[in-house]
Design a protein around this motif. Structure first.
Motif, PDB file in Angstrom:
ATOM      1  N   GLN A 174       0.856  -1.197   0.000  1.00 36.86           N
ATOM      2  CA  GLN A 174       0.000   0.000   0.000  1.00 36.86           C
ATOM      3  C   GLN A 174       0.886   1.238   0.000  1.00 36.86           C
ATOM      4  OE1 GLN A 174      -2.550  -1.656   3.263  1.00 36.86           O
ATOM      5  NE2 GLN A 174      -4.198  -1.080   1.846  1.00 36.86           N
ATOM      6  N   ARG A 175       1.495   1.467  -1.156  1.00 34.32           N
ATOM      7  CA  ARG A 175       2.457   2.561  -1.271  1.00 34.32           C
ATOM      8  C   ARG A 175       1.809   3.857  -1.732  1.00 34.32           C
ATOM      9  NH1 ARG A 175       6.521  -0.166  -5.477  1.00 34.32           N
ATOM     10  NH2 ARG A 175       6.317  -1.865  -3.994  1.00 34.32           N
ATOM     11  N   GLY A 176       0.496   3.839  -1.958  1.00 33.70           N
ATOM     12  CA  GLY A 176      -0.226   5.065  -2.311  1.00 33.70           C
ATOM     13  C   GLY A 176      -0.406   5.248  -3.807  1.00 33.70           C
ATOM     14  N   VAL A 177      -1.588   5.746  -4.174  1.00 36.42           N
ATOM     15  CA  VAL A 177      -1.865   6.097  -5.572  1.00 36.42           C
ATOM     16  C   VAL A 177      -2.191   7.585  -5.617  1.00 36.42           C
ATOM     17  CG1 VAL A 177      -3.451   5.793  -7.511  1.00 36.42           C
ATOM     18  CG2 VAL A 177      -2.689   3.796  -6.208  1.00 36.42           C
TER      19      VAL A 177
ATOM     20  N   GLY B 102      -2.001  19.957  -7.906  1.00 36.16           N
ATOM     21  CA  GLY B 102      -2.195  19.142  -6.705  1.00 36.16           C
ATOM     22  C   GLY B 102      -2.562  17.741  -7.115  1.00 36.16           C
ATOM     23  N   GLY B 103      -3.133  16.990  -6.169  1.00 36.64           N
ATOM     24  CA  GLY B 103      -3.480  15.623  -6.516  1.00 36.64           C
ATOM     25  C   GLY B 103      -4.496  15.029  -5.556  1.00 36.64           C
ATOM     26  N   LEU B 104      -5.106  13.957  -5.994  1.00 33.66           N
ATOM     27  CA  LEU B 104      -5.980  13.167  -5.129  1.00 33.66           C
ATOM     28  C   LEU B 104      -5.191  11.930  -4.737  1.00 33.66           C
ATOM     29  CD1 LEU B 104      -8.833  12.846  -3.912  1.00 33.66           C
ATOM     30  CD2 LEU B 104      -9.453  11.523  -5.937  1.00 33.66           C
ATOM     31  N   LEU B 105      -4.988  11.776  -3.428  1.00 32.23           N
ATOM     32  CA  LEU B 105      -4.126  10.705  -2.939  1.00 32.23           C
ATOM     33  C   LEU B 105      -4.958   9.642  -2.233  1.00 32.23           C
ATOM     34  CD1 LEU B 105      -1.231   9.632  -2.255  1.00 32.23           C
ATOM     35  CD2 LEU B 105      -1.339  11.056  -0.200  1.00 32.23           C
ATOM     36  N   GLN B 106      -4.779   8.401  -2.611  1.00 29.71           N
ATOM     37  CA  GLN B 106      -5.324   7.290  -1.833  1.00 29.71           C
ATOM     38  C   GLN B 106      -4.152   6.509  -1.261  1.00 29.71           C
ATOM     39  OE1 GLN B 106      -7.675   4.062  -3.626  1.00 29.71           O
ATOM     40  NE2 GLN B 106      -8.733   3.803  -1.667  1.00 29.71           N
ATOM     41  N   LYS B 107      -3.924   6.693   0.024  1.00 31.42           N
ATOM     42  CA  LYS B 107      -2.752   6.067   0.644  1.00 31.42           C
ATOM     43  C   LYS B 107      -2.868   4.552   0.705  1.00 31.42           C
ATOM     44  CE  LYS B 107      -0.859   9.780   3.448  1.00 31.42           C
ATOM     45  NZ  LYS B 107      -1.039  10.512   4.705  1.00 31.42           N
ATOM     46  N   ARG B 108      -4.113   4.048   0.784  1.00 31.42           N
ATOM     47  CA  ARG B 108      -4.280   2.591   0.873  1.00 31.42           C
ATOM     48  C   ARG B 108      -4.119   1.918  -0.487  1.00 31.42           C
ATOM     49  NH1 ARG B 108      -9.448   2.170   1.831  1.00 31.42           N
ATOM     50  NH2 ARG B 108      -9.575  -0.017   2.430  1.00 31.42           N
ATOM     51  N   GLY B 109      -4.097   2.689  -1.560  1.00 30.07           N
ATOM     52  CA  GLY B 109      -3.848   2.103  -2.876  1.00 30.07           C
ATOM     53  C   GLY B 109      -2.385   1.711  -3.009  1.00 30.07           C
TER      54      GLY B 109
END
Ligand SMILES: Cc1cc2nc3c(=O)[nH]c(=O)nc-3n(C[C@H](O)[C@H](O)[C@H](O)COP(=O)(O)OP(=O)(O)OC[C@H]3O[C@@H](n4cnc5c(N)ncnc54)[C@H](O)[C@@H]3O)c2cc1C
Ligand SMILES: [Zn+2]
Lengths: 418, 88
Positions: free
Chosen positions: A116-119, A172-179
């Protein structure tokens, strides 16, 4: 049967010359009759068999694979897992998949290298920021995590990006850390081994070439290793779906297309997670071996070749240079392609069919790897219960007829635009 | 992949845009089965593995629509014609 993997089995084998390991699954020959047949030994087919046995207690099951398991898209994809969808028909399904990923290795007793390195999805305009804020909210409504981060926060995560591109500066960005990512082959092998341990037959080099019909129902298949009958038959053959349903005169809202991926020479760690460009189709991550794994658009024309053409190589490399100019210094080691089942609204189908005995799992577009656990889980449910689970209730085969399309991109019935 | 345009000659596939299968024909909206026929026309595809007649637009060339006969297993082009002639 292969034994349970543990630190003790590792140590014991380390001191006995690694001679104690047994094959991870049996090389089964097809028996004449099963309760359920799953056609296609990709991630989805194997996961379906596993959950049939594990969750529903249906163990008289075989997976028929025409080549070796994982030789299709399951072994060709760029391994990104995420649950960052917008629409209600999709997001709860993908979030369930993410939850299954989070417990997968303990469940399967197999190291699938789930990381889960983040997307991070970048945005480059005010309008795109608004769209991503909305998507992030939709993700949170389903219980997933999401964070809208600004330019400085992106810089802290990924300082190597081209922040001041003249046309597409990063806002900027939308981050999903669990991705993150998972090891695609290991997912295939892990599901195969776990299904085998529950009694499922995994039959390789067994191509389905026809269907056995009785009173309108499908009651078995013809294969290169002889006929095999079953009470229920589930298709999970991804890009090859139309080839099989043609034999049943079942026309589908599916086109098969080609998608290419690339890997560079190995580098020291540079890309921390998965990064996607918001102004062109390009995404990149770094494998544990160090290679940058990246890709972009499908070629855009119907294809069963599993081989793409140069215009897409040029497009992907142009987008790469716009976002991450230092990529130009790298050598690309390999590119390869897979056979995508592109659907008319960009969303999948997990459903019964008008033909009794036949069940369908297809339409994964270029995003079905992340769906592997939930797809298998929901397809197993649909096969076992003869009805969809709430999570795949929207993935109906007849939704184009009823108007309930799930079109994340809003581009309409044009598969090469999804 | 290069496509032999009947007007421009052999040109790189990059110059063309792809629409899809050339077989579906817009149904008669006044026919009694129009709703079903339109559904099939918009959504259902044969998706053959093998020769397929498909619509390509030569946007960076003569800007004409072509019907290209192409093998989806190998990408070999078997023939091309202007869509106006091939579909009439
Ligand atoms: C280059 C590329 C990059 C991708 N990147 C991502 C990504 O980053 N994230 C993501 O979520 N998804 C990604 N995908 C999509 C993902 O790989 C697929 O959607 C997913 O793997 C499809 O499900 P599967 O694993 O069951 O398919 P497959 O592995 O293709 O399984 C289908 C199996 O059916 C078998 N089969 C076909 N016909 C028959 C027959 N007649 N009889 C018996 N067996 C048959 C095939 O041999 C194959 O093994 C990518 C795909 C590609 C090609
Ligand atoms: Zn031309």
């Amino acid at each position: 049967m292969s034994s349970r993997y543990s630190v003790f089995s590792l140590i014991a084998n380390a001191f006995s010359g690694q001679k104690g390991w047994t094959p991870a699954w049996r090389d089964a020959a097809p028996r004449p009759d099963y309760d359920v047949l799953v056609i296609g030994g990709g991630g989805h087919g194997l996961a379906t068999a596993y959950y049939l046995a594990k969750v529903h207690g249906i163990r008289n099951v075989a997976v028929l694979e025409k080549g070796t398991i994982g030789s299709g898209n399951a072994g060709r994809n760029t391994t990104i897992i995420r649950s960052n969808y917008l629409l209600p028909g999709n997001q709860p399904f993908y979030e369930w998949s993410m939850k299954l990923w989070e417990g997968l290795e303990q469940d399967l007793n197999y190291n699938a290298m789930v990381s889960q390195r983040g997307v991070l999805n970048l945005f480059h305009s005010d309008a795109q920021r608004d769209a991503f804020a909305r998507r992030g909210n939709s993700m949170r409504l389903s219980g997933a995590d999401s964070e809208l981060i600004d330019r400085d926060q992106v810089r802290a995560l990924a300082p190597f990006l081209n922040f001041d591109h003249a046309r597409f500066p990063i806002q900027g960005g939308l981050l999903q850390k669990r991705g993150g990512t998972a090891r695609h082959d290991a997912v295939v092998w892990g599901y195969a081994r776990a299904a085998d341990r529950l009694g499922v037959d995994i039959v390789q080099n067994c191509e389905v070439t026809g269907f056995i019909r009785e009173n309108g129902a499908v009651v078995g298949v013809e294969t290169t290793r002889g006929p095999v009958r079953a009470r229920k038959i589930g298709l999970a053959v991804a890009g090859s779906t139309s080839r099989l349903t043609r034999l049943l005169d079942l026309r589908l809202p599916i086109e098969s297309h080609v998608l290419t991926a690339f890997v560079s020479e190995g580098l020291k760690p540079v890309v921390p997670g998965v990064v996607t460009f918001g102004m062109g189709h390009f995404y990149v991550s770094q494998s544990d071996k160090g290679g940058l794994v990246f890709g972009g658009d499908i070629d855009g024309y119907n294809s069963y070749a599993q081989r793409g053409n140069l215009p897409v190589v040029e497009d992907v490399c142009e987008a790469a240079m716009a976002l991450m100019p230092q990529l130009g210094r790298l050598r690309v080691l390999r590119s390869w392609a897979g056979l995508m089942d592109m659907s008319m609204d960009g969303s999948p189908i997990i459903d019964r069919t008008p033909i009794p005995g036949l069940y369908l799992n297809c339409g994964w577009n270029y995003g079905g790897f992340k769906a592997t656990p939930a797809s298998g889980w929901c397809f197993a449910w649909t096969l076992a219960q003869d009805a969809p689970h709430a999570l795949n209730a929207a993935y109906r085969l007849d939704r184009s007829r009823t108007g309930h399309m799930i079109d994340e991109k809003g581009v309409g019935a044009q598969p090469n635009l999804h | 992949m290069r496509i032999p345009c009947p007007y421009c000659g052999l040109r790189d596939a990059h110059e063309f845009s792809y629409l899809g299968d050339a077989a579906p024909q817009r149904p008669d909206p006044a026919a009694p089965d129009a709703a079903d026929a339109f559904h099939d026309y918009v959504y259902l595809r044969d998706n053959p593995a093998g020769p397929m007649r498909e619509l390509w637009y030569h946007g960076a060339g003569c800007r004409r629509w072509l019907v290209v006969d192409r093998d989806t297993r190998t990408h070999a082009i078997l023939g091309t014609a202007f869509a106006t002639e091939a579909r009439s």
